[in-house]
Design a protein around this motif. Structure first.
Motif, PDB file in Angstrom:
ATOM      1  N   ARG A 274       7.729  19.145  -4.081  1.00  0.00           N
ATOM      2  CA  ARG A 274       9.183  19.020  -3.978  1.00  0.00           C
ATOM      3  C   ARG A 274       9.805  19.308  -5.343  1.00  0.00           C
ATOM      4  N   PRO A 275      11.092  19.623  -5.377  1.00  0.00           N
ATOM      5  CA  PRO A 275      11.778  19.728  -6.680  1.00  0.00           C
ATOM      6  C   PRO A 275      11.679  18.382  -7.401  1.00  0.00           C
ATOM      7  N   PHE A 276      11.161  18.395  -8.619  1.00  0.00           N
ATOM      8  CA  PHE A 276      10.887  17.150  -9.337  1.00  0.00           C
ATOM      9  C   PHE A 276      11.645  17.123 -10.660  1.00  0.00           C
ATOM     10  N   GLN A 277      12.435  16.087 -10.854  1.00  0.00           N
ATOM     11  CA  GLN A 277      13.139  15.863 -12.109  1.00  0.00           C
ATOM     12  C   GLN A 277      12.532  14.640 -12.782  1.00  0.00           C
ATOM     13  N   PRO A 278      11.814  14.814 -13.897  1.00  0.00           N
ATOM     14  CA  PRO A 278      11.171  13.667 -14.550  1.00  0.00           C
ATOM     15  C   PRO A 278      12.182  12.595 -14.928  1.00  0.00           C
ATOM     16  N   ALA A 279      11.916  11.373 -14.509  1.00  0.00           N
ATOM     17  CA  ALA A 279      12.800  10.264 -14.844  1.00  0.00           C
ATOM     18  C   ALA A 279      12.439   9.723 -16.222  1.00  0.00           C
ATOM     19  N   PRO A 280      13.439   9.388 -17.041  1.00  0.00           N
ATOM     20  CA  PRO A 280      13.136   8.821 -18.366  1.00  0.00           C
ATOM     21  C   PRO A 280      12.469   7.471 -18.208  1.00  0.00           C
ATOM     22  N   LEU A 281      11.494   7.229 -19.077  1.00  0.00           N
ATOM     23  CA  LEU A 281      10.782   5.956 -19.037  1.00  0.00           C
ATOM     24  C   LEU A 281      11.243   5.098 -20.198  1.00  0.00           C
ATOM     25  N   GLY A 282      11.870   3.997 -19.914  1.00  0.00           N
ATOM     26  CA  GLY A 282      12.298   3.080 -20.962  1.00  0.00           C
ATOM     27  C   GLY A 282      12.032   1.672 -20.518  1.00  0.00           C
ATOM     28  N   LYS A 283      11.849   0.799 -21.475  1.00  0.00           N
ATOM     29  CA  LYS A 283      11.687  -0.612 -21.137  1.00  0.00           C
ATOM     30  C   LYS A 283      13.003  -1.115 -20.580  1.00  0.00           C
ATOM     31  N   GLU A 284      13.029  -1.492 -19.314  1.00  0.00           N
ATOM     32  CA  GLU A 284      14.267  -1.908 -18.679  1.00  0.00           C
ATOM     33  C   GLU A 284      15.017  -2.997 -19.432  1.00  0.00           C
ATOM     34  N   PRO A 285      14.328  -3.976 -20.045  1.00  0.00           N
ATOM     35  CA  PRO A 285      15.070  -5.022 -20.743  1.00  0.00           C
ATOM     36  C   PRO A 285      15.941  -4.505 -21.877  1.00  0.00           C
ATOM     37  N   PHE A 286      15.695  -3.303 -22.373  1.00  0.00           N
ATOM     38  CA  PHE A 286      16.464  -2.796 -23.497  1.00  0.00           C
ATOM     39  C   PHE A 286      17.727  -2.062 -23.070  1.00  0.00           C
ATOM     40  N   TYR A 287      17.924  -1.873 -21.754  1.00  0.00           N
ATOM     41  CA  TYR A 287      19.069  -1.106 -21.292  1.00  0.00           C
ATOM     42  C   TYR A 287      20.070  -2.008 -20.573  1.00  0.00           C
ATOM     43  N   GLY A 288      21.339  -1.871 -20.916  1.00  0.00           N
ATOM     44  CA  GLY A 288      22.389  -2.620 -20.266  1.00  0.00           C
ATOM     45  C   GLY A 288      22.373  -4.105 -20.587  1.00  0.00           C
ATOM     46  N   LYS A 289      21.708  -4.479 -21.669  1.00  0.00           N
ATOM     47  CA  LYS A 289      21.631  -5.879 -22.056  1.00  0.00           C
ATOM     48  C   LYS A 289      22.466  -6.127 -23.312  1.00  0.00           C
TER      49      LYS A 289
ATOM     50  N   CYS B  40       7.022   8.705  -3.240  1.00  0.00           N
ATOM     51  CA  CYS B  40       6.424   7.700  -2.360  1.00  0.00           C
ATOM     52  C   CYS B  40       6.837   7.971  -0.914  1.00  0.00           C
ATOM     53  N   LEU B  41       5.858   8.173  -0.044  1.00  0.00           N
ATOM     54  CA  LEU B  41       6.149   8.459   1.362  1.00  0.00           C
ATOM     55  C   LEU B  41       6.649   7.218   2.092  1.00  0.00           C
ATOM     56  N   GLU B  42       6.293   6.022   1.612  1.00  0.00           N
ATOM     57  CA  GLU B  42       6.792   4.797   2.238  1.00  0.00           C
ATOM     58  C   GLU B  42       8.261   4.558   1.895  1.00  0.00           C
ATOM     59  N   ARG B  43       8.687   4.918   0.676  1.00  0.00           N
ATOM     60  CA  ARG B  43      10.064   4.688   0.248  1.00  0.00           C
ATOM     61  C   ARG B  43      10.930   5.943   0.381  1.00  0.00           C
ATOM     62  N   ASN B  44      10.309   7.077   0.695  1.00  0.00           N
ATOM     63  CA  ASN B  44      11.021   8.351   0.816  1.00  0.00           C
ATOM     64  C   ASN B  44      11.859   8.644  -0.429  1.00  0.00           C
ATOM     65  N   ASP B  45      11.264   8.421  -1.577  1.00  0.00           N
ATOM     66  CA  ASP B  45      11.973   8.659  -2.836  1.00  0.00           C
ATOM     67  C   ASP B  45      10.951   8.702  -3.971  1.00  0.00           C
ATOM     68  N   PHE B  46      11.387   9.235  -5.122  1.00  0.00           N
ATOM     69  CA  PHE B  46      10.523   9.257  -6.291  1.00  0.00           C
ATOM     70  C   PHE B  46      10.432   7.854  -6.884  1.00  0.00           C
ATOM     71  N   ARG B  47       9.226   7.480  -7.321  1.00  0.00           N
ATOM     72  CA  ARG B  47       8.985   6.171  -7.906  1.00  0.00           C
ATOM     73  C   ARG B  47       8.067   6.319  -9.126  1.00  0.00           C
TER      74      ARG B  47
ATOM     75  N   THR C  75       0.859  -1.182   0.000  1.00  0.00           N
ATOM     76  CA  THR C  75       0.000   0.000   0.000  1.00  0.00           C
ATOM     77  C   THR C  75       0.895   1.232   0.000  1.00  0.00           C
ATOM     78  N   ARG C  76       0.630   2.144  -0.925  1.00  0.00           N
ATOM     79  CA  ARG C  76       1.483   3.326  -1.071  1.00  0.00           C
ATOM     80  C   ARG C  76       0.689   4.610  -0.875  1.00  0.00           C
ATOM     81  N   THR C  77       1.343   5.589  -0.265  1.00  0.00           N
ATOM     82  CA  THR C  77       0.833   6.953  -0.195  1.00  0.00           C
ATOM     83  C   THR C  77       1.830   7.830  -0.921  1.00  0.00           C
ATOM     84  N   VAL C  78       1.370   8.583  -1.930  1.00  0.00           N
ATOM     85  CA  VAL C  78       2.305   9.295  -2.799  1.00  0.00           C
ATOM     86  C   VAL C  78       1.866  10.730  -3.051  1.00  0.00           C
ATOM     87  N   GLU C  79       2.864  11.539  -3.413  1.00  0.00           N
ATOM     88  CA  GLU C  79       2.633  12.881  -3.939  1.00  0.00           C
ATOM     89  C   GLU C  79       2.701  12.769  -5.465  1.00  0.00           C
TER      90      GLU C  79
END
Length: 311
Positions: free
Chosen positions: A213-228, A186-193, A165-169
């Protein structure tokens, strides 16, 4: 696109009267230098925009300024209308339609028919073939929470099936291919998710407000395509699969096969679950010819799948 950004800057200046270049850069996700170039472009186009230096300075527009219909070309307005109408199937139709009608007021009378024709020449349909009935209500709840800076709470299942269960901004909604994602603190993880909307259940907007909070948009990529590591494999595919591979991976090297209705293709492959699941999803429309170890692994996976239905 630059045209949409210029219009956005004008609308913000008309609403806020004054704003800093750094804030505009943050809103439009560009550099401060780009914003100053945009301000120069607006000034050259006759828009009375002024930049004041100093701590209390910023960018302003004259109070009595109104957008001249001749400021935008027919191509500019066509691009805006096509983009807005394509979004109406994924965001609030009422809000999108109201925005479209406002943009249409910028159309000079003598260009009305030309722009109507050009707008109908391009259609962008972002709706998936199958519908998620909970998606639209979720989008409305999240967008409202972002506008009002209210916390959200929901149950979430990760890609391993673990439920929390998550509570988020909430800060940003992202449409990637056919999937929607929420970027939030995420208030449970104390980090952006980043949360995939299809994995969210029991979404609820809380009454509690949050300070952004200061927000830097994270790039969205299919994880399987990176570092493989990619491996080139040889497939024999039907024409139906050829179209799907071209849609996903661009132009590939196809060769005629001795079998009627099939072609040979050199395919960039990742030797992990994602890659094997992709090939297995093509069923009998696709056969791996080479290398032998990939072919053997596919055979083993199909045999494991078959065993489920033989018990």
């Amino acid at each position: 696109m630059k045209t949409e950004r210029l219009l956005g800057i004008i609308m913000i200046l008309l609403d806020r009267k004054q704003i800093s270049a750094s804030k505009l850069a943050e809103i439009f996700e560009v550099s401060v230098r780009t914003i100053y170039r945009d301000i120069t472009s607006l000034s050259e186009a006759g828009v009375p925009v002024t930049a004041f230096p100093g701590v209390n300075g910023g960018i302003q527009i004259l109070d009595n300024y109104k957008i001249d219909k001749h400021f935008f070309t027919s191509s500019d307005i066509t691009s805006l209308l096509v983009a807005l109408e394509s979004l109406s199937t994924n965001v609030s139709p009422l809000q999108s339609n109201q925005t479209v009608e406002k943009i249409k007021t910028l159309v000079p009378a003598h260009l009305s028919e030309e722009i109507k024709l050009k707008t109908h020449q391009i259609a962008i349909d972002l709706t998936p073939w199958t519908s998620n009935q909970t998606l639209q209500p979720f989008l409305e709840i999240i967008k409202s929470a972002m506008d009002q800076q209210k916390l959200l709470r929901f149950d979430y299942a990760d890609n391993q099936g673990k439920k929390t269960t998550r509570t988020v901004e909430p800060y940003r909604l992202v449409l990637k291919e056919i999937s929607w994602y929420l970027q939030a603190y995420c208030l449970e993880r104390n980090d952006f998710r980043t949360f995939k909307l299809s994995r969210i259940n029991d979404l609820d907007a809380l009454g509690e407000h949050f300070a952004p909070r200061p927000f830097q948009p994270a790039p969205l990529g299919k994880e399987p395509f990176y570092g493989k590591k990619w491996t080139t494999i040889t497939l024999k595919v039907t024409h139906k699969i050829k179209d799907q591979l071209t849609d996903k991976f661009g132009q590939l090297n196809f060769f005629e096969s001795q079998e009627v209705g099939k072609e040979i293709v050199e395919f960039p492959f990742m030797e992990d679950d994602f890659g094997y699941h992709l090939l297995m999803g093509f069923g009998n429309q696709c056969e791996c010819i080479d290398p032998p170890h990939v072919r053997k692994e596919l055979k083993n996976r199909f045999e494991e799948l078959l065993a489920i239905y033989q018990t």
